[in-house]
Design an enzyme around this catalytic site. Structure first.
Site, PDB file in Angstrom:
ATOM      1  CB  ILE A  92      -0.943  -0.001   1.245  1.00 36.22           C
ATOM      2  CG1 ILE A  92      -2.151   0.941   1.076  1.00 36.22           C
ATOM      3  CG2 ILE A  92      -0.193   0.354   2.515  1.00 36.22           C
ATOM      4  CD1 ILE A  92      -3.183   0.447   0.145  1.00 36.22           C
ATOM      5  CE1 TYR A 102     -14.586 -10.179   1.242  1.00 34.74           C
ATOM      6  CE2 TYR A 102     -13.757  -9.789   3.462  1.00 34.74           C
ATOM      7  CZ  TYR A 102     -14.611 -10.444   2.596  1.00 34.74           C
ATOM      8  OH  TYR A 102     -15.497 -11.358   3.090  1.00 34.74           O
ATOM      9  CB  SER A 103     -15.324  -3.851   3.820  1.00 35.32           C
ATOM     10  OG  SER A 103     -15.751  -3.415   5.101  1.00 35.32           O
ATOM     11  NE  ARG A 105     -16.906  -0.081   9.805  1.00 34.89           N
ATOM     12  CZ  ARG A 105     -17.482   1.109   9.755  1.00 34.89           C
ATOM     13  NH1 ARG A 105     -17.083   1.988   8.854  1.00 34.89           N
ATOM     14  NH2 ARG A 105     -18.454   1.424  10.574  1.00 34.89           N
ATOM     15  NE  ARG A 173     -12.568  -4.523  11.258  1.00 34.99           N
ATOM     16  CZ  ARG A 173     -12.414  -3.560  10.382  1.00 34.99           C
ATOM     17  NH1 ARG A 173     -12.110  -3.853   9.140  1.00 34.99           N
ATOM     18  NH2 ARG A 173     -12.610  -2.309  10.727  1.00 34.99           N
ATOM     19  CG  ASP A 189       1.024   6.081 -13.484  1.00 35.87           C
ATOM     20  OD1 ASP A 189       2.246   5.908 -13.631  1.00 35.87           O
ATOM     21  OD2 ASP A 189       0.543   6.822 -12.606  1.00 35.87           O
ATOM     22  CG  LEU A 190       4.425   1.215 -17.697  1.00 36.34           C
ATOM     23  CD1 LEU A 190       4.212  -0.211 -17.202  1.00 36.34           C
ATOM     24  CD2 LEU A 190       4.525   1.212 -19.230  1.00 36.34           C
ATOM     25  CG  HIS A 191       6.464   7.144 -13.765  1.00 27.85           C
ATOM     26  ND1 HIS A 191       7.818   7.075 -13.973  1.00 27.85           N
ATOM     27  CD2 HIS A 191       6.278   7.953 -12.693  1.00 27.85           C
ATOM     28  CE1 HIS A 191       8.436   7.818 -13.075  1.00 27.85           C
ATOM     29  NE2 HIS A 191       7.538   8.361 -12.279  1.00 27.85           N
ATOM     30  NE  ARG A 200       7.844  -2.678  -1.529  1.00 29.83           N
ATOM     31  CZ  ARG A 200       8.089  -2.492  -0.241  1.00 29.83           C
ATOM     32  NH1 ARG A 200       8.921  -3.295   0.400  1.00 29.83           N
ATOM     33  NH2 ARG A 200       7.551  -1.486   0.407  1.00 29.83           N
TER      34      ARG A 200
HETATM   35  C1  FAD Z   1      13.157  -2.463   1.228  1.00 29.87           C
HETATM   36  C2  FAD Z   1      12.205  -1.426   1.782  1.00 29.87           C
HETATM   37  C3  FAD Z   1      12.123  -1.214   3.141  1.00 29.87           C
HETATM   38  C4  FAD Z   1      11.226  -0.268   3.674  1.00 29.87           C
HETATM   39  N1  FAD Z   1      11.163  -0.082   5.022  1.00 29.87           N
HETATM   40  C5  FAD Z   1      10.276   0.792   5.547  1.00 29.87           C
HETATM   41  C6  FAD Z   1      10.145   0.988   6.953  1.00 29.87           C
HETATM   42  O1  FAD Z   1      10.840   0.380   7.748  1.00 29.87           O
HETATM   43  N2  FAD Z   1       9.215   1.861   7.418  1.00 29.87           N
HETATM   44  C7  FAD Z   1       8.412   2.591   6.565  1.00 29.87           C
HETATM   45  O2  FAD Z   1       7.588   3.368   7.038  1.00 29.87           O
HETATM   46  N3  FAD Z   1       8.515   2.440   5.234  1.00 29.87           N
HETATM   47  C8  FAD Z   1       9.410   1.564   4.701  1.00 29.87           C
HETATM   48  N4  FAD Z   1       9.497   1.392   3.334  1.00 29.87           N
HETATM   49  C9  FAD Z   1       8.599   2.181   2.460  1.00 29.87           C
HETATM   50  C10 FAD Z   1       9.351   3.338   1.782  1.00 29.87           C
HETATM   51  O3  FAD Z   1       9.866   4.258   2.716  1.00 29.87           O
HETATM   52  C11 FAD Z   1       8.414   4.096   0.826  1.00 29.87           C
HETATM   53  O4  FAD Z   1       7.371   4.667   1.535  1.00 29.87           O
HETATM   54  C12 FAD Z   1       7.809   3.201  -0.212  1.00 29.87           C
HETATM   55  O5  FAD Z   1       8.796   2.380  -0.815  1.00 29.87           O
HETATM   56  C13 FAD Z   1       7.123   4.041  -1.285  1.00 29.87           C
HETATM   57  O6  FAD Z   1       8.129   4.737  -1.993  1.00 29.87           O
HETATM   58  P1  FAD Z   1       7.885   6.171  -2.646  1.00 29.87           P
HETATM   59  O7  FAD Z   1       7.506   7.161  -1.601  1.00 29.87           O
HETATM   60  O8  FAD Z   1       9.089   6.477  -3.464  1.00 29.87           O
HETATM   61  O9  FAD Z   1       6.668   5.836  -3.634  1.00 29.87           O
HETATM   62  P2  FAD Z   1       5.303   6.572  -3.936  1.00 29.87           P
HETATM   63  O10 FAD Z   1       4.528   6.816  -2.715  1.00 29.87           O
HETATM   64  O11 FAD Z   1       4.680   5.764  -5.026  1.00 29.87           O
HETATM   65  O12 FAD Z   1       5.728   7.906  -4.538  1.00 29.87           O
HETATM   66  C14 FAD Z   1       6.230   8.011  -5.864  1.00 29.87           C
HETATM   67  C15 FAD Z   1       6.946   9.305  -5.988  1.00 29.87           C
HETATM   68  O13 FAD Z   1       6.057  10.397  -5.749  1.00 29.87           O
HETATM   69  C16 FAD Z   1       6.514  11.207  -4.651  1.00 29.87           C
HETATM   70  N5  FAD Z   1       5.359  11.476  -3.779  1.00 29.87           N
HETATM   71  C17 FAD Z   1       4.201  10.788  -3.717  1.00 29.87           C
HETATM   72  N6  FAD Z   1       3.356  11.345  -2.830  1.00 29.87           N
HETATM   73  C18 FAD Z   1       4.015  12.396  -2.313  1.00 29.87           C
HETATM   74  C19 FAD Z   1       3.704  13.361  -1.340  1.00 29.87           C
HETATM   75  N7  FAD Z   1       2.535  13.399  -0.705  1.00 29.87           N
HETATM   76  N8  FAD Z   1       4.629  14.291  -1.042  1.00 29.87           N
HETATM   77  C20 FAD Z   1       5.825  14.294  -1.659  1.00 29.87           C
HETATM   78  N9  FAD Z   1       6.188  13.410  -2.602  1.00 29.87           N
HETATM   79  C21 FAD Z   1       5.300  12.477  -2.917  1.00 29.87           C
HETATM   80  C22 FAD Z   1       7.562  10.367  -3.898  1.00 29.87           C
HETATM   81  O14 FAD Z   1       8.596  11.148  -3.371  1.00 29.87           O
HETATM   82  C23 FAD Z   1       8.100   9.423  -4.976  1.00 29.87           C
HETATM   83  O15 FAD Z   1       9.208   9.972  -5.650  1.00 29.87           O
HETATM   84  C24 FAD Z   1      10.390   0.471   2.794  1.00 29.87           C
HETATM   85  C25 FAD Z   1      10.465   0.246   1.414  1.00 29.87           C
HETATM   86  C26 FAD Z   1      11.354  -0.689   0.908  1.00 29.87           C
HETATM   87  C27 FAD Z   1      11.404  -0.914  -0.583  1.00 29.87           C
END
Ligand code: FAD
Length: 303
Positions: A92, A102-103, A105, A173, A189-191, A200
């Site tokens: 997520i 799925y809920s 609730r 639950r 989206d693909l990006h 992942r």
């Molecule tokens: C191996 C691994 C270990 C991890 N361990 C932890 C952990 O211990 N604890 C934890 O909490 N998380 C953990 N994470 C989650 C990680 O910190 C990121 O939250 C997650 O991978 C989503 O990455 P993202 O923010 O780049 O992606 P997305 O949320 O998809 O964002 C995509 C891009 O849009 C930008 N973006 C999106 N929304 C916003 C916004 N509101 N403001 C500013 N920029 C935005 C992001 O900077 C990013 O460049 C882990 C992830 C991985 C892969």
């Protein structure tokens, strides 16, 4: 003329479940666009006409190399996923996905819990907090699996009893653990799917989410094969160097014989040494960019 791009390879994945873990699956519900819609979007911004597949490929690879990402956002994929809640917690995190879950609730939670196979019951690694090391011995492993399943059965029996007593489902639950299976529709989206897969599919990602990423990767590859190839070449299989690392590299290569254009072309003749019908060397942006990078590295070497 319709601008709706579909391909038989992508259509073949619709509704086709890929089993994941012991009780989960992922399948493609629907998709919008593919390589053709990336090219179409890029053409709007650059005014480029597209003439053939090889030019489309060159354009998509150029966009990926230069992080011109919005054309990739024109492609969307919608998946139906069933997964344990602890995997869903990681799944997520990409904030750009649209999710409908799925809920518990409104509905009875399915009697489905994840139990890892014995080969994944491993010791905590001493060097890597995210990873596991070798397996426990068979007796200890059997004990771990017994603990997991007994706890799941006990919690489920409590849940079933509360449902029998007609307790509110949203309350009944609350003791169900994170090995409980849930399901959702997940669209992105693909990006942003590439960004998710980059994180992942990594060997350091937890095994259980990697299984889902690998399944989704098969589908993404079928929907946009040229974009997938570019993603593999410029993101998944690429390495990024820091400034310090580049300086170290320049110094390490200080004494080495420096490759020139001919060396570079001979290293990748199938990609970088394209000739036209007259046998003349064709312009190849990727080769030119690599030569420019080498020139910048040589400049550091001289500093
Ligand atoms: C191996 C691994 C270990 C991890 N361990 C932890 C952990 O211990 N604890 C934890 O909490 N998380 C953990 N994470 C989650 C990680 O910190 C990121 O939250 C997650 O991978 C989503 O990455 P993202 O923010 O780049 O992606 P997305 O949320 O998809 O964002 C995509 C891009 O849009 C930008 N973006 C999106 N929304 C916003 C916004 N509101 N403001 C500013 N920029 C935005 C992001 O900077 C990013 O460049 C882990 C992830 C991985 C892969």
């Amino acid at each position: 003329m319709s601008d709706r791009f579909r391909t038989p390879e992508a259509d073949a994945w619709i509704g086709r479940k890929i089993p994941c873990l012991d009780r989960g699956f992922v399948y493609l519900v629907d998709y919008m666009g593919g390589d053709a819609s990336i090219v179409q979007a890029a053409r709007v911004s650059y005014g480029l006409g597209t003439k053939n597949v090889s030019e489309d490929r060159g354009l998509i690879r150029y966009l990926m190399r230069h992080q011109h990402s919005t054309p990739f956002e024109m492609v969307e994929l919608k998946f139906h996923v069933t997964l344990p809640i602890f995997v869903a917690r990681q799944f997520i995190r990409p904030r750009t996905a649209n999710v409908n879950e799925y809920s518990g609730r409104y509905s009875i939670m399915p009697d489905e819990f994840y139990v890892p196979p014995a080969e994944h019951v491993t010791f905590q690694s001493k060097t890597n907090r995210q990873g596991g090391a070798e397996c426990l011995d068979p007796a200890e492993c059997a004990e771990v699996l017994r603990i997991l399943t007994q706890e799941q059965r006990r919690v489920r029996a409590g849940y079933d009893r509360m449902i029998e007593l007609d307790v509110r489902r949203e309350l009944a639950r609350i003791n169900l653990g994170v090995s409980q299976y849930t399901e959702w529709y997940w669209k992105n989206d693909l990006h942003n799917i590439f960004h998710f897969l980059q994180l992942r599919l990594d060997p350091h990602a937890q095994h259980e989410i990697r299984v889902y990423a690998e399944a989704m990767a098969q589908i993404v590859r079928a929907v946009a094969p040229i974009a997938w190839e570019a993603f593999e070449d410029y993101q998944l299989g690429a390495e990024r160097f820091s400034r310090l690392e580049l300086e170290a590299l320049a110094r390490l290569l200080g004494e080495a014989e420096w490759p020139d254009a001919a060396h570079v072309e001979s290293a990748f003749p199938e990609v970088w040494r394209e000739v036209n019908a007259k046998g003349e060397l064709k312009r190849n942006r990727e080769r030119d960019e690599f030569l420019a990078k080498l020139a910048r590295l040589a400049e550091r070497r001289r500093q």
